[in-house]
Design a protein around this motif. Sequence first.
Motif, PDB file in Angstrom:
ATOM      1  N   LYS A  42       0.817  -1.224   0.000  1.00  0.00           N
ATOM      2  CA  LYS A  42       0.000   0.000   0.000  1.00  0.00           C
ATOM      3  C   LYS A  42       0.846   1.266   0.000  1.00  0.00           C
ATOM      4  O   LYS A  42       0.523   2.231  -0.715  1.00  0.00           O
ATOM      5  CB  LYS A  42      -0.937   0.011   1.208  1.00  0.00           C
ATOM      6  CG  LYS A  42      -1.888   1.214   1.237  1.00  0.00           C
ATOM      7  CD  LYS A  42      -2.950   1.074   2.289  1.00  0.00           C
ATOM      8  CE  LYS A  42      -3.816   2.324   2.393  1.00  0.00           C
ATOM      9  NZ  LYS A  42      -4.591   2.580   1.152  1.00  0.00           N
ATOM     10  N   TYR A  43       1.916   1.282   0.793  1.00  0.00           N
ATOM     11  CA  TYR A  43       2.641   2.530   1.004  1.00  0.00           C
ATOM     12  C   TYR A  43       4.018   2.609   0.350  1.00  0.00           C
ATOM     13  O   TYR A  43       4.558   3.705   0.207  1.00  0.00           O
ATOM     14  CB  TYR A  43       2.774   2.798   2.509  1.00  0.00           C
ATOM     15  CG  TYR A  43       1.454   2.981   3.206  1.00  0.00           C
ATOM     16  CD1 TYR A  43       0.597   4.023   2.851  1.00  0.00           C
ATOM     17  CD2 TYR A  43       1.053   2.116   4.220  1.00  0.00           C
ATOM     18  CE1 TYR A  43      -0.627   4.196   3.497  1.00  0.00           C
ATOM     19  CE2 TYR A  43      -0.166   2.286   4.872  1.00  0.00           C
ATOM     20  CZ  TYR A  43      -0.996   3.326   4.510  1.00  0.00           C
ATOM     21  OH  TYR A  43      -2.202   3.500   5.140  1.00  0.00           O
ATOM     22  N   ASP A  44       4.582   1.475  -0.018  1.00  0.00           N
ATOM     23  CA  ASP A  44       5.938   1.488  -0.589  1.00  0.00           C
ATOM     24  C   ASP A  44       5.966   1.234  -2.092  1.00  0.00           C
ATOM     25  O   ASP A  44       6.989   1.455  -2.732  1.00  0.00           O
ATOM     26  CB  ASP A  44       6.814   0.424   0.091  1.00  0.00           C
ATOM     27  CG  ASP A  44       7.540   0.977   1.304  1.00  0.00           C
ATOM     28  OD1 ASP A  44       7.467   2.202   1.533  1.00  0.00           O
ATOM     29  OD2 ASP A  44       8.178   0.191   2.025  1.00  0.00           O
ATOM     30  N   VAL A  45       4.881   0.701  -2.645  1.00  0.00           N
ATOM     31  CA  VAL A  45       4.837   0.376  -4.075  1.00  0.00           C
ATOM     32  C   VAL A  45       3.962   1.428  -4.758  1.00  0.00           C
ATOM     33  O   VAL A  45       2.785   1.573  -4.425  1.00  0.00           O
ATOM     34  CB  VAL A  45       4.260  -1.036  -4.315  1.00  0.00           C
ATOM     35  CG1 VAL A  45       4.227  -1.354  -5.800  1.00  0.00           C
ATOM     36  CG2 VAL A  45       5.088  -2.081  -3.563  1.00  0.00           C
ATOM     37  N   LYS A  83      -8.327  -7.741   0.010  1.00  0.00           N
ATOM     38  CA  LYS A  83      -9.238  -7.695  -1.142  1.00  0.00           C
ATOM     39  C   LYS A  83      -9.789  -6.279  -1.342  1.00  0.00           C
ATOM     40  O   LYS A  83      -9.900  -5.796  -2.486  1.00  0.00           O
ATOM     41  CB  LYS A  83     -10.383  -8.687  -0.945  1.00  0.00           C
ATOM     42  CG  LYS A  83      -9.983 -10.153  -1.150  1.00  0.00           C
ATOM     43  CD  LYS A  83     -11.152 -11.090  -0.849  1.00  0.00           C
ATOM     44  CE  LYS A  83     -10.778 -12.543  -1.056  1.00  0.00           C
ATOM     45  NZ  LYS A  83     -10.758 -12.934  -2.470  1.00  0.00           N
ATOM     46  N   SER A  84     -10.126  -5.611  -0.265  1.00  0.00           N
ATOM     47  CA  SER A  84     -10.646  -4.247  -0.354  1.00  0.00           C
ATOM     48  C   SER A  84      -9.588  -3.286  -0.906  1.00  0.00           C
ATOM     49  O   SER A  84      -9.895  -2.407  -1.713  1.00  0.00           O
ATOM     50  CB  SER A  84     -11.104  -3.755   1.018  1.00  0.00           C
ATOM     51  OG  SER A  84     -12.105  -4.589   1.548  1.00  0.00           O
ATOM     52  N   THR A  85      -8.360  -3.460  -0.443  1.00  0.00           N
ATOM     53  CA  THR A  85      -7.276  -2.601  -0.912  1.00  0.00           C
ATOM     54  C   THR A  85      -7.041  -2.803  -2.400  1.00  0.00           C
ATOM     55  O   THR A  85      -6.863  -1.841  -3.156  1.00  0.00           O
ATOM     56  CB  THR A  85      -5.982  -2.883  -0.126  1.00  0.00           C
ATOM     57  OG1 THR A  85      -6.232  -2.761   1.275  1.00  0.00           O
ATOM     58  CG2 THR A  85      -4.878  -1.896  -0.515  1.00  0.00           C
ATOM     59  N   VAL A  89      -7.447  -0.139  -5.764  1.00  0.00           N
ATOM     60  CA  VAL A  89      -6.400   0.123  -6.754  1.00  0.00           C
ATOM     61  C   VAL A  89      -6.871  -0.270  -8.144  1.00  0.00           C
ATOM     62  O   VAL A  89      -6.665   0.447  -9.125  1.00  0.00           O
ATOM     63  CB  VAL A  89      -5.107  -0.649  -6.399  1.00  0.00           C
ATOM     64  CG1 VAL A  89      -4.034  -0.427  -7.472  1.00  0.00           C
ATOM     65  CG2 VAL A  89      -4.590  -0.233  -5.037  1.00  0.00           C
ATOM     66  N   ASN A  90      -7.531  -1.409  -8.228  1.00  0.00           N
ATOM     67  CA  ASN A  90      -7.875  -2.012  -9.512  1.00  0.00           C
ATOM     68  C   ASN A  90      -9.068  -1.334 -10.177  1.00  0.00           C
ATOM     69  O   ASN A  90      -9.075  -1.100 -11.378  1.00  0.00           O
ATOM     70  CB  ASN A  90      -8.173  -3.506  -9.311  1.00  0.00           C
ATOM     71  CG  ASN A  90      -7.756  -4.337 -10.503  1.00  0.00           C
ATOM     72  OD1 ASN A  90      -7.347  -3.813 -11.523  1.00  0.00           O
ATOM     73  ND2 ASN A  90      -7.879  -5.638 -10.382  1.00  0.00           N
ATOM     74  N   GLY A  91     -10.102  -1.027  -9.405  1.00  0.00           N
ATOM     75  CA  GLY A  91     -11.298  -0.405  -9.950  1.00  0.00           C
ATOM     76  C   GLY A  91     -12.062  -1.328 -10.885  1.00  0.00           C
ATOM     77  O   GLY A  91     -11.765  -2.513 -11.005  1.00  0.00           O
ATOM     78  N   GLY A  92     -13.084  -0.790 -11.534  1.00  0.00           N
ATOM     79  CA  GLY A  92     -13.847  -1.553 -12.510  1.00  0.00           C
ATOM     80  C   GLY A  92     -14.782  -2.560 -11.888  1.00  0.00           C
ATOM     81  O   GLY A  92     -14.996  -2.600 -10.673  1.00  0.00           O
ATOM     82  N   SER A  97     -16.732  -7.143  -7.235  1.00  0.00           N
ATOM     83  CA  SER A  97     -16.690  -8.538  -6.805  1.00  0.00           C
ATOM     84  C   SER A  97     -15.796  -8.701  -5.587  1.00  0.00           C
ATOM     85  O   SER A  97     -16.134  -9.407  -4.636  1.00  0.00           O
ATOM     86  CB  SER A  97     -16.187  -9.415  -7.961  1.00  0.00           C
ATOM     87  OG  SER A  97     -16.035 -10.755  -7.548  1.00  0.00           O
ATOM     88  N   LEU A  98     -14.653  -8.011  -5.599  1.00  0.00           N
ATOM     89  CA  LEU A  98     -13.711  -8.094  -4.470  1.00  0.00           C
ATOM     90  C   LEU A  98     -14.313  -7.548  -3.184  1.00  0.00           C
ATOM     91  O   LEU A  98     -14.167  -8.145  -2.114  1.00  0.00           O
ATOM     92  CB  LEU A  98     -12.426  -7.337  -4.809  1.00  0.00           C
ATOM     93  CG  LEU A  98     -11.457  -8.016  -5.775  1.00  0.00           C
ATOM     94  CD1 LEU A  98     -10.411  -7.019  -6.267  1.00  0.00           C
ATOM     95  CD2 LEU A  98     -10.770  -9.208  -5.101  1.00  0.00           C
ATOM     96  N   VAL A  99     -15.002  -6.396  -3.280  1.00  0.00           N
ATOM     97  CA  VAL A  99     -15.549  -5.803  -2.051  1.00  0.00           C
ATOM     98  C   VAL A  99     -16.720  -6.633  -1.522  1.00  0.00           C
ATOM     99  O   VAL A  99     -16.951  -6.680  -0.310  1.00  0.00           O
ATOM    100  CB  VAL A  99     -15.954  -4.327  -2.235  1.00  0.00           C
ATOM    101  CG1 VAL A  99     -14.722  -3.462  -2.466  1.00  0.00           C
ATOM    102  CG2 VAL A  99     -16.963  -4.140  -3.350  1.00  0.00           C
TER     103      VAL A  99
END
Length: 214
Positions: A42-45, A83-85, A89-92, A97-99
């Motif tokens: 989340k914070y380094d990439v 999965k939420s994170t 990032v991914n959107g769409g 489905s992930l959330v």
Amino acid sequence: MKVRNPLLATMIATGALLFTYHTQAAETMTLEAIQHQWAHCKYDVFNEDNKINCLETLIQQNQQALRYAPGNNELKVWLAINKSTLAGVNGGLGALSLVKEAKSLLEEVIEKNPKVLEGSAYTSLGSLYYQVPGWPLGFGDDEKAEQMLKKALTINPDGIDPNFFYGDYLANEGRKAEAIAFLKKAQRATPSPGRPLADRGRQQEIATKLKELQ
């Protein structure tokens, strides 16, 4: 070598199975390692593709850990967080489905052990309710968001995450003064042991949000 003694053969086979199980189990990530890797993703990439790959790999590792400990509610909370994170990032359409998968995991944890990880399931579910679109696209619900986040604060009133997410929720609702108060409380939270990167990243988010409001 041919083993003629049936009992000895059984013992050898059992030993081999146990060795395989313990070797595979040793290769699974611990909860602490999953938490640290999440903070790294989340914070380094910063490159979006790399961040997605980082989180997808982490989700696979989290799922592997859960296969060896299917009743571990802490791992379920973190699988939901991961999965939420990734969804953020991914959107769409894949994000929805992930959330939804994350929501199911968190509801399962709340039903079994709502106080696990100092009420993190309530915090995470509350954040989903105010960030996910409402019907007909998603399950977003501002009233439920506030209910969940207040329950999280009842369990962990001084924690950085419940105060940050409730402050962020209030800011989204236009309740500026209340939002600032909770964000400043999050800013004063005691650092989490062994999680300096996660705390540093969250503090940057808090500072950014306060700057927007002030």
